[in-house]
Every structure is written in C-alpha cells, then in structure tokens.
Design an enzyme around this catalytic site. Structure first.
Site: not given
Ligand code: KIV
Length: 279
Positions: A44-45, A83, A113, A115, A182
């Site tokens: 989600d970056s 994510d 993924k 958090e 992280e």
């Molecule tokens: O969103 C993302 O790119 C991440 C990485 C920084 C692990 O969660």
C-alpha cells in the site's frame, strides 16, 4: 520455479535468504520476475510512490486490486503478496475475510499482508481459515503513523521490544506464513528470526532476518525527497530517467528527433500526385 509459502519456509530452514521487492505495475513486475526475485509485494506504499499521497492511509481496496491485477499479469514465478489497505480489515473479521478474498479472486494475488500483532490475530485466523496465506507486519506499521506520531524506529525500549516479540509469536500462532519486520533494531529482529518458525522479512531490520524487502523506487534511486536510511541505492535509475527525459526534450525542440530511422516511407509518386491535387 514457482515460489510459494512452502518454498519460503524451505528457504528459511536451509538458510537461503528470501528476496522480496515492491512492484505496482506489469512492466516492473515482469522485470523483477525475470531477474528471479522470490516474492513481489504490491504494497500500500503505492499510495505514496505511485499516487503521491503523504501516507498510505487514503489507499482503497479498488486501488489495491487495480495494481495487484497488473503485477499478477507480470509475475510468472514470484509469490505475489497484496497489502490490505487501511480500514479494510481493522473494523471486523467479516471485512477482513471479504477484502482478503477480493485481493486473491479479483487481484490475482497469492497471499495478503496486514499490519498489527495481537489485535489482528482473529482476522489472521479467519483469513487463513479461508485458505488465504497471510503475511503479518510488525514494527513500524505505516498505517499507524498517526498513533506513532511519525515514521519512527520501533522497539527501542525493553517494553516495546518485548511487545514486538510477543506479537510475533501470536501472529505465528494465529497462522501467519511470514512476517515483515519494519524499522526495528537489528538485534531485536535477529532474536525474533531465531525464535519464529515462519520466515521474517526485514526492511530496516538488519541482516539477521530470513529475507529482505525494499520499495523498488527507493533501491533504484527514483524516490524524490527523503529516502530512508535503510534503503541502499543499488542502481541510479533516477539519473538514467533524468538523462533520457532531458535528451528527448532537447532533441525534439531542436529538430534532431525523430531522425530518418524513426520514420515511415511512402512512394514518391503518391506524394507527387497528392501535392499536384492539393495545389
Ligand atoms: O507497503 C509496503 O510497501 C510495505 C513494505 C514497506 C514492507 O509494507
């Protein structure tokens, strides 16, 4: 060879490091896949790297599905992890299962993924019970940026370090197949990596993790503004882009581009006829 949850676990057991990179589009995913990366994270970056937001918080499920589809089309062998964006799993277990399902079914990801630690274990359990592999994410979890008061290293006091270790054990017990660590101190990440059966994938967490992940714009020198301390630049594509864009602008403005070899021809007779008619 197709990378799966099982191959990642085997890599941990044999000591072969796991490589993961972010990608958000078909072309980048295809290149990374051809280079042999084990896993591609549609992070989600993308809210920051592709969409220009200050944080990952505005990213929607539709954004994630759109980019995951593109990456899945480019990734032949890499294990594609998507994510779960902010508020797609926190409010209820129902939301978590439905949205994880969309990332697999519509996006084409192989795993999701999310958090958090103890507070998301019920969600992890329910998603795993739906046959969807879950990668957890501890330490600096960017969706909690407002609670943390900024993007800061986590786990530096005894209590906070202890909490991350306990969360790691809980998410493993809940069924997570791997965990991203992280921005935590390297020695803490090493302890967690030894303690867990599942692989740890570090970003700003030192060399003691079972694998590494980087945001591809950071490691290719494409990030404008602040680049995190842990993000080594492996090749300066930013410089290559700037050179290419500048040369194109200059050559186009002064008429050097396009040259003969970039154009298509036509019979002189046709042109002569056209010119005669249009006189
Ligand atoms: O969103 C993302 O790119 C991440 C990485 C920084 C692990 O969660």
């Amino acid at each position: 060879m197709k990378n799966t949850v099982a191959t990642m676990l085997k890599q941990k057991q044999s000591g072969e490091k796991i490589t993961m990179l972010t990608a958000y589009d078909y072309t980048t995913a295809k290149i990374q896949d051809e280079c042999g990366v084990n896993s591609i994270l549609v992070g989600d970056s993308l809210g920051m790297t592709m969409l220009g937001y200050d944080t990952t918080l505005p990213v929607t499920m539709d954004d994630m599905i759109h980019h995951t589809k593109a990456v899945a089309r480019g990734a032949v062998n890499a294990f594609v992890v998507a994510d779960m964006p902010f508020m797609s799993y926190q409010a209820s277990i129902y939301d978590a299962v439905v949205n994880a399902g969309r990332l697999i079914k519509e996006g084409g990801a192989a795993a999701v993924k999310l958090e958090g630690g103890a507070e998301v274990c019920e969600q992890i359990r329910a998603i795993v019970d739906s046959s969807i592999p879950v990668v957890a994410h501890l330490g600096l979890t960017p969706q909690s940026v407002n609670a943390f008061g900024g993007f800061k290293v986590q786990g530096k006091t005894y209590d906070k370090a202890r909490k991350i270790v306990e969360d790691a054990l809980k998410i493993q017990e809940a069924g997570a197949c791997a965990v991203v660590l992280e921005c935590v101190p390297a020695k803490l990440a090493e302890i967690i990596s030894h303690k867990l059966v599942i692989p740890t994938i570090g970003i700003g967490a030192g060399n003691g993790c079972d694998g590494q992940v980087l945001v591809y714009q950071d490691m290719l020198g494409l990030t404008t503004g602040h680049t995190p301390k842990f993000a080594k630049i492996f090749a300066d594509a930013g410089e290559v882009f700037r050179k290419g864009f500048t040369a194109y602008i200059e050559e186009t403005k002064n008429g050097v581009f396009p040259a003969e070899e970039h154009t298509f021809s036509i019979d002189d007779e046709i042109i002569e006829k056209l010119e005669e008619e249009l006189k």
